[in-house]
Design a protein around this motif. Structure first.
Motif, PDB file in Angstrom:
ATOM      1  N   PRO A   1      -2.470   4.139 -13.814  1.00 27.70           N
ATOM      2  CA  PRO A   1      -3.449   4.624 -14.908  1.00 27.70           C
ATOM      3  C   PRO A   1      -4.828   5.045 -13.838  1.00 27.70           C
ATOM      4  O   PRO A   1      -4.752   4.737 -12.673  1.00 27.70           O
ATOM      5  CB  PRO A   1      -4.031   3.198 -15.325  1.00 27.70           C
ATOM      6  CG  PRO A   1      -2.860   2.246 -15.167  1.00 27.70           C
ATOM      7  CD  PRO A   1      -2.194   2.658 -14.172  1.00 27.70           C
ATOM      8  N   GLN A   2      -5.321   6.088 -14.333  1.00 24.68           N
ATOM      9  CA  GLN A   2      -6.226   6.805 -13.572  1.00 24.68           C
ATOM     10  C   GLN A   2      -7.221   5.990 -13.162  1.00 24.68           C
ATOM     11  O   GLN A   2      -7.599   6.187 -11.775  1.00 24.68           O
ATOM     12  CB  GLN A   2      -6.930   7.842 -14.527  1.00 24.68           C
ATOM     13  CG  GLN A   2      -8.106   8.885 -13.965  1.00 24.68           C
ATOM     14  CD  GLN A   2      -8.555   9.852 -14.654  1.00 24.68           C
ATOM     15  OE1 GLN A   2      -8.644   9.766 -15.853  1.00 24.68           O
ATOM     16  NE2 GLN A   2      -8.987  11.079 -13.991  1.00 24.68           N
TER      17      GLN A   2
ATOM     18  N   VAL B   1      -9.103   3.586  -7.324  1.00 28.07           N
ATOM     19  CA  VAL B   1      -9.461   2.293  -6.764  1.00 28.07           C
ATOM     20  C   VAL B   1      -8.510   2.207  -5.547  1.00 28.07           C
ATOM     21  O   VAL B   1      -8.970   1.703  -4.239  1.00 28.07           O
ATOM     22  CB  VAL B   1      -9.460   1.143  -7.414  1.00 28.07           C
ATOM     23  CG1 VAL B   1      -9.394  -0.323  -6.518  1.00 28.07           C
ATOM     24  CG2 VAL B   1     -10.517   1.002  -8.478  1.00 28.07           C
ATOM     25  N   VAL B   2      -7.119   2.746  -5.442  1.00 25.79           N
ATOM     26  CA  VAL B   2      -6.110   2.506  -4.365  1.00 25.79           C
ATOM     27  C   VAL B   2      -6.746   2.997  -3.202  1.00 25.79           C
ATOM     28  O   VAL B   2      -6.558   2.257  -2.162  1.00 25.79           O
ATOM     29  CB  VAL B   2      -5.074   3.068  -4.893  1.00 25.79           C
ATOM     30  CG1 VAL B   2      -4.057   3.298  -3.661  1.00 25.79           C
ATOM     31  CG2 VAL B   2      -4.389   2.331  -5.942  1.00 25.79           C
ATOM     32  N   PRO B   3      -7.494   4.267  -2.958  1.00 25.31           N
ATOM     33  CA  PRO B   3      -7.736   4.521  -1.590  1.00 25.31           C
ATOM     34  C   PRO B   3      -8.874   3.475  -0.863  1.00 25.31           C
ATOM     35  O   PRO B   3      -8.752   3.257   0.226  1.00 25.31           O
ATOM     36  CB  PRO B   3      -8.337   5.930  -1.672  1.00 25.31           C
ATOM     37  CG  PRO B   3      -7.691   6.371  -3.015  1.00 25.31           C
ATOM     38  CD  PRO B   3      -7.688   5.046  -3.917  1.00 25.31           C
ATOM     39  N   TYR B   4      -9.825   3.164  -1.745  1.00 25.59           N
ATOM     40  CA  TYR B   4     -10.530   2.150  -1.346  1.00 25.59           C
ATOM     41  C   TYR B   4      -9.989   0.828  -0.987  1.00 25.59           C
ATOM     42  O   TYR B   4     -10.253   0.089   0.144  1.00 25.59           O
ATOM     43  CB  TYR B   4     -11.944   1.977  -2.454  1.00 25.59           C
ATOM     44  CG  TYR B   4     -12.844   1.002  -1.904  1.00 25.59           C
ATOM     45  CD1 TYR B   4     -13.964   1.800  -1.318  1.00 25.59           C
ATOM     46  CD2 TYR B   4     -12.913  -0.160  -2.046  1.00 25.59           C
ATOM     47  CE1 TYR B   4     -14.943   0.821  -0.789  1.00 25.59           C
ATOM     48  CE2 TYR B   4     -14.239  -1.065  -1.932  1.00 25.59           C
ATOM     49  CZ  TYR B   4     -14.931  -0.431  -1.210  1.00 25.59           C
ATOM     50  OH  TYR B   4     -16.020  -1.066  -0.958  1.00 25.59           O
TER      51      TYR B   4
ATOM     52  N   TYR C   1       0.877  -1.202  -0.059  1.00 23.00           N
ATOM     53  CA  TYR C   1      -0.101   0.041   0.073  1.00 23.00           C
ATOM     54  C   TYR C   1       0.929   1.124   0.084  1.00 23.00           C
ATOM     55  O   TYR C   1       0.625   2.226  -0.665  1.00 23.00           O
ATOM     56  CB  TYR C   1      -0.870   0.266   1.097  1.00 23.00           C
ATOM     57  CG  TYR C   1      -1.781  -1.080   1.280  1.00 23.00           C
ATOM     58  CD1 TYR C   1      -2.190  -1.650   0.172  1.00 23.00           C
ATOM     59  CD2 TYR C   1      -2.274  -1.560   2.619  1.00 23.00           C
ATOM     60  CE1 TYR C   1      -3.450  -2.981   0.353  1.00 23.00           C
ATOM     61  CE2 TYR C   1      -3.168  -2.778   2.667  1.00 23.00           C
ATOM     62  CZ  TYR C   1      -3.767  -3.120   1.511  1.00 23.00           C
ATOM     63  OH  TYR C   1      -4.523  -4.315   1.437  1.00 23.00           O
ATOM     64  N   LEU C   2       1.799   1.331   0.817  1.00 17.89           N
ATOM     65  CA  LEU C   2       2.677   2.478   0.703  1.00 17.89           C
ATOM     66  C   LEU C   2       3.503   2.844  -0.599  1.00 17.89           C
ATOM     67  O   LEU C   2       3.649   3.666  -1.103  1.00 17.89           O
ATOM     68  CB  LEU C   2       3.908   2.036   1.933  1.00 17.89           C
ATOM     69  CG  LEU C   2       4.970   3.307   2.085  1.00 17.89           C
ATOM     70  CD1 LEU C   2       4.315   4.494   2.512  1.00 17.89           C
ATOM     71  CD2 LEU C   2       6.043   2.863   3.135  1.00 17.89           C
TER      72      LEU C   2
ATOM     73  N   ASN D   1       3.921   5.898  -5.427  1.00 19.49           N
ATOM     74  CA  ASN D   1       3.959   6.030  -6.903  1.00 19.49           C
ATOM     75  C   ASN D   1       2.540   6.053  -7.756  1.00 19.49           C
ATOM     76  O   ASN D   1       2.186   5.664  -8.818  1.00 19.49           O
ATOM     77  CB  ASN D   1       4.521   4.552  -7.407  1.00 19.49           C
ATOM     78  CG  ASN D   1       5.840   4.407  -6.938  1.00 19.49           C
ATOM     79  OD1 ASN D   1       7.092   4.641  -7.446  1.00 19.49           O
ATOM     80  ND2 ASN D   1       6.192   3.499  -5.811  1.00 19.49           N
ATOM     81  N   GLN D   2       1.795   6.795  -7.246  1.00 17.21           N
ATOM     82  CA  GLN D   2       0.501   7.275  -7.659  1.00 17.21           C
ATOM     83  C   GLN D   2       0.555   7.798  -9.265  1.00 17.21           C
ATOM     84  O   GLN D   2      -0.225   7.457  -9.928  1.00 17.21           O
ATOM     85  CB  GLN D   2      -0.200   8.348  -6.938  1.00 17.21           C
ATOM     86  CG  GLN D   2      -0.995   7.563  -5.529  1.00 17.21           C
ATOM     87  CD  GLN D   2      -2.293   7.101  -5.691  1.00 17.21           C
ATOM     88  OE1 GLN D   2      -2.745   7.189  -6.893  1.00 17.21           O
ATOM     89  NE2 GLN D   2      -2.674   6.739  -4.789  1.00 17.21           N
TER      90      GLN D   2
END
Length: 198
Positions: free
Chosen positions: A116-117, A122-125, A105-106, A111-112
């Motif tokens: 891809p958009q 989705v990553v925060p969820y 997760y880190l 590397n956000q």
């Protein structure tokens, strides 16, 4: 294979993990627009999917879901295999699953800009609900599959896959053992090949 297995099979290379994680959203040759290490991860992901789709033990397990879930059986077997991996994590990794998940997760947060958009949204969820760890609990997996029912084109009851798994648990676990040994060897060889080719 779903998120957890794809990431694990990438080994210790962070960018290989990132490429593998985002690969489903990268179509055709557009992967070539990414840094080389990310490209390797995308190509590894595609190779893992192809290997999995043609493995007889995976096909045998997926067939048990077919009568109830039809062509969504491949989706459910991927999720079930991630559950088995999470459940037996300490057999395959010296790093605790909680630590492995937190470190990944880190990596995503740092590397956000490379994601891809659609993946980035989705990553925060994913982090909030700790998807990688939730695979280890069948009740959480069933809940995820129930949520997925609302996203399919047809009316589905994907959560019934958990009940089918429990009815044949010993068979699924044994098949996973054989398959995972094969795919780990495959990925070790594939990563060496990618490092030579790119």
């Amino acid at each position: 294979m779903n998120y957890l297995a794809h990431i694990f099979l990438s080994g210790n290379d962070d960018f290989l993990k990132l490429g593998n994680f985002m690969a489903d959203e990268i179509k055709g040759k557009s992967y070539k627009t990414y840094p080389q290490e990310i490209q390797k991860g995308i190509l590894l992901h595609r190779a893992i999917d192809d290997f999995t789709d043609h493995h007889p033990l995976v096909s045998k397990g997926a067939h048990r879901f077919f009568e109830e879930l039809r062509h969504y059986n491949s989706v459910v077997i991927d999720m079930i295999y991630d559950h088995i991996l999470a459940k037996r994590w300490n057999e395959y990794s010296d790093v605790e699953l909680t630590v492995f998940a937190e470190e990944f997760y880190l990596l995503l947060e740092n590397n956000q800009h490379l994601l891809p958009q659609k993946i980035s949204k989705v990553v925060p969820y994913m982090i909030e609900h700790n998807w990688l760890l939730s695979y280890s609990k069948l009740e959480d997996l069933k809940s995820i599959l129930k949520q997925m029912n609302h996203k399919t084109k047809h009316e589905t009851q994907l959560h019934k896959g958990v009940d089918i798994y429990l009815a044949h648990q010993a068979d699924f676990d044994l098949e996973f053992t054989g398959f995972f040994e094969d795919i780990r060897k495959f990925c070790t060889s594939k990563i060496k090949q990618l490092n030579q080719d790119l």
